[in-house]
Every structure is written in C-alpha cells, then in structure tokens.
Design a protein around this motif. Structure first.
Motif, short mmCIF file in Angstrom:
data_model
loop_
_atom_site.label_atom_id
_atom_site.label_comp_id
_atom_site.label_asym_id
_atom_site.label_seq_id
_atom_site.Cartn_x
_atom_site.Cartn_y
_atom_site.Cartn_z
N ALA A 52 1.58 -6.34 2.70
CA ALA A 52 0.86 -7.55 3.06
C ALA A 52 1.56 -8.71 2.39
O ALA A 52 1.69 -8.74 1.16
CB ALA A 52 -0.60 -7.47 2.63
N SER A 53 2.04 -9.66 3.17
CA SER A 53 2.73 -10.81 2.62
C SER A 53 1.74 -11.94 2.33
O SER A 53 0.60 -11.90 2.78
CB SER A 53 3.81 -11.30 3.59
N ASN A 80 0.83 -1.19 0.00
CA ASN A 80 0.00 0.00 0.00
C ASN A 80 0.88 1.25 0.00
O ASN A 80 1.34 1.69 -1.04
CB ASN A 80 -0.95 -0.01 1.19
N ASP A 114 4.34 -0.35 3.70
CA ASP A 114 3.29 -1.14 4.33
C ASP A 114 2.96 -2.28 3.39
O ASP A 114 2.40 -2.07 2.32
CB ASP A 114 2.06 -0.28 4.60
N ARG A 122 0.80 -13.53 5.58
CA ARG A 122 0.00 -12.71 6.48
C ARG A 122 -0.61 -11.57 5.67
O ARG A 122 0.06 -10.56 5.41
CB ARG A 122 0.86 -12.15 7.62
N LYS A 123 -1.83 -11.73 5.29
CA LYS A 123 -2.49 -10.75 4.43
C LYS A 123 -3.06 -9.60 5.24
O LYS A 123 -4.24 -9.25 5.12
CB LYS A 123 -3.54 -11.44 3.56
N VAL A 124 -2.22 -9.06 6.05
CA VAL A 124 -2.50 -7.86 6.82
C VAL A 124 -1.31 -6.94 6.65
O VAL A 124 -0.16 -7.38 6.73
CB VAL A 124 -2.73 -8.17 8.31
N LEU A 125 -1.56 -5.68 6.43
CA LEU A 125 -0.47 -4.74 6.20
C LEU A 125 0.43 -4.63 7.42
O LEU A 125 -0.05 -4.49 8.55
CB LEU A 125 -1.02 -3.36 5.83
N TYR A 126 1.73 -4.68 7.17
CA TYR A 126 2.73 -4.54 8.20
C TYR A 126 3.80 -3.60 7.70
O TYR A 126 4.15 -3.61 6.51
CB TYR A 126 3.34 -5.91 8.53
N SER A 127 4.31 -2.79 8.58
CA SER A 127 5.29 -1.79 8.21
C SER A 127 6.70 -2.36 8.23
O SER A 127 7.16 -2.85 9.26
CB SER A 127 5.20 -0.58 9.14
#
Length: 121
Positions: free
Chosen positions: A100-101, A32, A98, A104-109
């Motif tokens: 998403a892998s 993102n 940001d 883990r399909k949640v955005l991580y910084s």
C-alpha cells in the motif's frame, strides 16, 4: 511509486546454497504479504515461498525443509535462504510484494525484475 530489487542470484553447484534478497523502496505505506516466485524456461511461474507481515509462512511442497523465507520489516526486505539446491530449481526468481503506497492506501501487487539462479555442475 514502489520498486522491488532482487539480489543474490548466481551460479551454484547442486547441493549448494544461495540467499536471495529483495528490498522494496519508494512511497511505501505498508507491506503485507511478500513472496518469492520462480519461472524456468517453458514453465509457468510458481510460488516458492511467501510470508505475511505477521510472520506466517507458506512454502511450495518441493522446497519445504530446504528453503526459509524471512523478512526485515524495518528494511522493507524479504529474504530467501535456499539450501541443498537442485538442478531442476534453475530459474529466474522473482520477488513479489503486496504494498500500500502513500498515494494509494490499497494493497497492490508489485514485482521485481528477477534474479537468475543457476544450479549446475
């Protein structure tokens, strides 16, 4: 895992230009927001510029009109074109994204290792 690798830093004279690049790699599902931060000795890390996946940009007031952030989504790469550089902008510049892998399909910084930019005569 996701890695961010910066490049393009170096020594430049006041008034000169540099172009920084940051490439993301790894198990990337989506990216993102991507941005550049800098941290000078004894100073807090600050936002320089950021860009969303849709192309919306945000700049620190001090760099507006001189710096341009852009990205190549196909290459998972963000760039920072820096013109008319000032000595006080000497700092380590860090890439941030940001992401998403796939795992883990949640955005991580994520943060890059940083690249040194020195503006000096």
């Amino acid at each position: 895992q996701v890695q961010l690798v910066e490049s393009g830093g170096g020594l430049v004279q006041p008034g000169g230009s540099l172009r920084l690049s940051c490439a993301a790699s790894g198990s990337i599902f989506s990216i993102n927001r991507m941005g550049w931060y800098r941290q000078a000795p004894g100073k807090e890390r600050e936002l320089v510029a950021a860009i969303t996946s849709g192309g919306n940009t945000d700049y620190a007031d001090s760099v507006k009109g001189r710096f341009t952030i852009s990205r190549d989504n196909a290459k998972n790469t963000v760039y920072l074109q820096m013109n008319s550089l000032k000595p006080e902008e000497t700092a380590v510049y860090y890439c941030n994204a940001d992401v998403a892998s796939w795992g883990r399909k949640v955005l991580y910084s994520y943060w890059g290792q940083g690249t040194q930019v020195t503006v000096s005569s």
